[in-house]
Design a protein around this motif. Sequence first.
Motif, PDB file in Angstrom:
ATOM      1  N   THR A 186       0.738  -1.328  -0.160  1.00 40.96           N
ATOM      2  CA  THR A 186      -0.095  -0.046  -0.029  1.00 40.96           C
ATOM      3  C   THR A 186       0.837   1.344  -0.096  1.00 40.96           C
ATOM      4  OG1 THR A 186      -1.685  -0.926   1.145  1.00 40.96           O
ATOM      5  CG2 THR A 186      -1.834   1.348   1.300  1.00 40.96           C
ATOM      6  N   TYR A 187       1.716   1.064   0.792  1.00 37.63           N
ATOM      7  CA  TYR A 187       2.749   2.469   0.873  1.00 37.63           C
ATOM      8  C   TYR A 187       3.497   2.482  -0.534  1.00 37.63           C
ATOM      9  CZ  TYR A 187       6.889   5.036   1.720  1.00 37.63           C
ATOM     10  OH  TYR A 187       7.812   6.116   1.573  1.00 37.63           O
ATOM     11  N   LEU A 188       4.001   1.572  -1.016  1.00 34.48           N
ATOM     12  CA  LEU A 188       4.815   1.625  -2.228  1.00 34.48           C
ATOM     13  C   LEU A 188       3.655   1.938  -3.566  1.00 34.48           C
ATOM     14  CD1 LEU A 188       7.102  -1.137  -1.956  1.00 34.48           C
ATOM     15  CD2 LEU A 188       7.528   1.093  -1.709  1.00 34.48           C
ATOM     16  N   SER A 189       2.556   1.814  -3.410  1.00 35.20           N
ATOM     17  CA  SER A 189       1.743   1.982  -4.411  1.00 35.20           C
ATOM     18  C   SER A 189       1.289   3.428  -4.213  1.00 35.20           C
ATOM     19  CB  SER A 189       0.764   0.940  -4.679  1.00 35.20           C
ATOM     20  OG  SER A 189      -0.613   1.427  -3.590  1.00 35.20           O
ATOM     21  N   THR A 190       1.010   4.020  -3.219  1.00 32.47           N
ATOM     22  CA  THR A 190       0.670   5.315  -2.955  1.00 32.47           C
ATOM     23  C   THR A 190       1.706   6.242  -3.547  1.00 32.47           C
ATOM     24  OG1 THR A 190      -0.574   4.588  -1.097  1.00 32.47           O
ATOM     25  CG2 THR A 190       0.038   6.884  -1.096  1.00 32.47           C
ATOM     26  N   VAL A 191       3.187   5.955  -2.923  1.00 30.22           N
ATOM     27  CA  VAL A 191       4.495   6.787  -3.339  1.00 30.22           C
ATOM     28  C   VAL A 191       4.553   6.921  -4.867  1.00 30.22           C
ATOM     29  CG1 VAL A 191       6.726   6.968  -3.258  1.00 30.22           C
ATOM     30  CG2 VAL A 191       5.504   6.583  -1.144  1.00 30.22           C
ATOM     31  N   ALA A 192       4.064   5.636  -5.437  1.00 26.75           N
ATOM     32  CA  ALA A 192       4.269   5.397  -6.884  1.00 26.75           C
ATOM     33  C   ALA A 192       3.410   6.287  -7.711  1.00 26.75           C
ATOM     34  CB  ALA A 192       4.197   3.912  -7.526  1.00 26.75           C
ATOM     35  N   THR A 193       2.216   6.665  -7.128  1.00 28.06           N
ATOM     36  CA  THR A 193       1.519   7.759  -7.832  1.00 28.06           C
ATOM     37  C   THR A 193       2.181   8.979  -8.009  1.00 28.06           C
ATOM     38  OG1 THR A 193       0.388   8.549  -6.133  1.00 28.06           O
ATOM     39  CG2 THR A 193      -0.531   6.888  -6.837  1.00 28.06           C
ATOM     40  N   GLY A 194       3.145   9.507  -7.618  1.00 31.53           N
ATOM     41  CA  GLY A 194       3.791  10.737  -7.716  1.00 31.53           C
ATOM     42  C   GLY A 194       3.100  11.926  -7.418  1.00 31.53           C
ATOM     43  N   ILE A 195       1.928  11.784  -6.708  1.00 31.82           N
ATOM     44  CA  ILE A 195       0.950  12.841  -6.423  1.00 31.82           C
ATOM     45  C   ILE A 195       1.422  13.668  -5.180  1.00 31.82           C
ATOM     46  CG2 ILE A 195      -1.531  13.370  -6.034  1.00 31.82           C
ATOM     47  CD1 ILE A 195      -2.069  10.902  -7.698  1.00 31.82           C
ATOM     48  N   PHE A 196       1.651  12.949  -4.229  1.00 29.51           N
ATOM     49  CA  PHE A 196       1.837  13.583  -2.745  1.00 29.51           C
ATOM     50  C   PHE A 196       3.360  14.257  -2.594  1.00 29.51           C
ATOM     51  CE2 PHE A 196      -1.183  10.291  -2.690  1.00 29.51           C
ATOM     52  CZ  PHE A 196      -2.447  11.037  -2.553  1.00 29.51           C
ATOM     53  N   ASP A 197       3.197  15.332  -1.815  1.00 29.28           N
ATOM     54  CA  ASP A 197       4.458  15.976  -1.337  1.00 29.28           C
ATOM     55  C   ASP A 197       5.031  15.020  -0.260  1.00 29.28           C
ATOM     56  OD1 ASP A 197       4.414  18.613  -2.801  1.00 29.28           O
ATOM     57  OD2 ASP A 197       2.534  18.610  -1.963  1.00 29.28           O
ATOM     58  N   ASP A 198       4.328  14.168   0.576  1.00 22.66           N
ATOM     59  CA  ASP A 198       4.944  13.367   1.298  1.00 22.66           C
ATOM     60  C   ASP A 198       3.828  12.173   1.548  1.00 22.66           C
ATOM     61  OD1 ASP A 198       6.677  12.590   3.097  1.00 22.66           O
ATOM     62  OD2 ASP A 198       6.545  14.308   4.655  1.00 22.66           O
ATOM     63  N   VAL A 199       4.448  11.208   1.999  1.00 20.66           N
ATOM     64  CA  VAL A 199       3.613   9.930   2.204  1.00 20.66           C
ATOM     65  C   VAL A 199       4.151   9.349   3.546  1.00 20.66           C
ATOM     66  CG1 VAL A 199       2.825   7.535   1.466  1.00 20.66           C
ATOM     67  CG2 VAL A 199       3.077   9.579  -0.030  1.00 20.66           C
ATOM     68  N   VAL A 200       3.208   9.260   4.794  1.00 22.98           N
ATOM     69  CA  VAL A 200       3.448   8.723   5.948  1.00 22.98           C
ATOM     70  C   VAL A 200       2.711   7.719   6.308  1.00 22.98           C
ATOM     71  CG1 VAL A 200       4.014   9.620   8.345  1.00 22.98           C
ATOM     72  CG2 VAL A 200       4.479  11.067   6.668  1.00 22.98           C
ATOM     73  N   VAL A 201       3.234   6.481   6.887  1.00 22.99           N
ATOM     74  CA  VAL A 201       2.273   5.469   7.718  1.00 22.99           C
ATOM     75  C   VAL A 201       2.082   5.932   9.196  1.00 22.99           C
ATOM     76  CG1 VAL A 201       2.126   3.144   8.004  1.00 22.99           C
ATOM     77  CG2 VAL A 201       2.953   3.879   5.893  1.00 22.99           C
ATOM     78  N   VAL A 202       0.814   5.785   9.665  1.00 22.73           N
ATOM     79  CA  VAL A 202       0.586   6.112  10.862  1.00 22.73           C
ATOM     80  C   VAL A 202       0.163   4.880  11.497  1.00 22.73           C
ATOM     81  CG1 VAL A 202      -0.638   7.807  12.490  1.00 22.73           C
ATOM     82  CG2 VAL A 202      -0.138   8.580   9.994  1.00 22.73           C
ATOM     83  N   THR A 203       0.987   4.339  12.495  1.00 21.81           N
ATOM     84  CA  THR A 203       0.772   3.095  13.055  1.00 21.81           C
ATOM     85  C   THR A 203       0.895   3.093  14.637  1.00 21.81           C
ATOM     86  OG1 THR A 203       1.469   0.823  12.926  1.00 21.81           O
ATOM     87  CG2 THR A 203       3.007   2.278  12.837  1.00 21.81           C
ATOM     88  N   ASP A 204       0.454   1.779  15.069  1.00 20.65           N
ATOM     89  CA  ASP A 204       0.658   1.812  16.570  1.00 20.65           C
ATOM     90  C   ASP A 204       1.392   0.475  16.850  1.00 20.65           C
ATOM     91  OD1 ASP A 204      -1.065  -0.243  15.650  1.00 20.65           O
ATOM     92  OD2 ASP A 204      -2.692  -0.055  17.258  1.00 20.65           O
ATOM     93  N   HIS A 205       2.139   0.217  16.041  1.00 23.24           N
ATOM     94  CA  HIS A 205       2.887  -1.049  16.113  1.00 23.24           C
ATOM     95  C   HIS A 205       4.413  -0.895  15.589  1.00 23.24           C
ATOM     96  CE1 HIS A 205       3.696  -5.326  16.907  1.00 23.24           C
ATOM     97  NE2 HIS A 205       2.486  -5.410  17.404  1.00 23.24           N
ATOM     98  N   GLU A 206       5.303  -1.542  16.441  1.00 29.96           N
ATOM     99  CA  GLU A 206       6.729  -1.441  15.886  1.00 29.96           C
ATOM    100  C   GLU A 206       6.788  -2.353  14.679  1.00 29.96           C
ATOM    101  OE1 GLU A 206      10.225  -0.057  15.442  1.00 29.96           O
ATOM    102  OE2 GLU A 206       8.681   0.729  16.595  1.00 29.96           O
ATOM    103  N   GLU A 207       6.191  -3.251  14.599  1.00 28.68           N
ATOM    104  CA  GLU A 207       6.375  -4.255  13.526  1.00 28.68           C
ATOM    105  C   GLU A 207       6.128  -3.647  12.085  1.00 28.68           C
ATOM    106  OE1 GLU A 207       5.275  -8.511  13.379  1.00 28.68           O
ATOM    107  OE2 GLU A 207       5.181  -8.416  15.663  1.00 28.68           O
ATOM    108  N   ILE A 208       4.952  -3.163  12.079  1.00 28.07           N
ATOM    109  CA  ILE A 208       4.378  -2.078  10.872  1.00 28.07           C
ATOM    110  C   ILE A 208       5.794  -1.279  10.659  1.00 28.07           C
ATOM    111  CG2 ILE A 208       2.944  -0.900  10.022  1.00 28.07           C
ATOM    112  CD1 ILE A 208       1.076  -2.501  11.332  1.00 28.07           C
ATOM    113  N   ALA A 209       5.912  -0.359  11.576  1.00 32.85           N
ATOM    114  CA  ALA A 209       6.950   0.727  11.546  1.00 32.85           C
ATOM    115  C   ALA A 209       8.166   0.114  10.833  1.00 32.85           C
ATOM    116  CB  ALA A 209       7.330   1.484  12.937  1.00 32.85           C
TER     117      ALA A 209
END
Length: 246
Positions: free
Chosen positions: A33-56
């Motif tokens: 999900t993160y990589l496909s969002t970045v690949a759109t090239g639309i956003f000035d920044d992409v950040v994953v907001v999580t509650d868990h260290e494994e995801i981070a």
Amino acid sequence: MKFVALIPARFGATRFPAKLMADLYGKPLIARTYLSTVATGIFDDVVVVTDHEEIAEVIRKEGGKIFISQKEHESGSDRIAEAAAHMEADVIVNVQGDEPFQDKKSLQDLVNSFGDSRVQVASLMMTIFDDSQIQNPNAVKVVVDKDNFSMYFSRSPIPFIRESPSEITFYRHIGIYAYKKDLLMAFTQWPKSILEKAEMLEQLRLLEQGIKIKMIHTDHQAVAIDTAEDLEKAKEYFRANFSDQL
């Protein structure tokens, strides 16, 4: 304007525990999900907001940015609002963490809608062609005005067809939102509204506060993963569309 995509990524999930860590051809779902969002090239920044260290850690390995939630949150909107409070942005786009195949055109149309000064929040909808979806309470319907601003959302079939006029088109709401930052911060402070509690649809809180949502039509069928069966469908989609990455 500065556009920032925030991806809420809660580790726990009732129907599919730890689904964001499920493997999707060599990478965890949240990484896709993160990589496909970045690949759109639309956003000035992409950040994953999580509650868990494994995801981070998964996102760090992809060279991505993360924000660790410090509070318990009832919804993805609340989670991204905690992160947005610390960021410079004009528009915040809430990208669902369990949708690994983001569509560039849909997201571009979504952010472009903020060229209209009337737009404070925008979302997506698609035409319903399957009658069973009209009756399905899990498929949220939306009716719009002449400028495609939302009038109402419901799990029930709307509008009600009394005499079956052929010109009626039904629209299904696709749950991705873009907010002006100040509206997002206000929205998450408002108490749950009466209609929101009745339908269990948080966007009704906005309507009850007099905020119309600009609805952008899309033909993209999002692949959302809520169950193990959905993951198998996502794998089929990956094989059909990204065979060069296998």
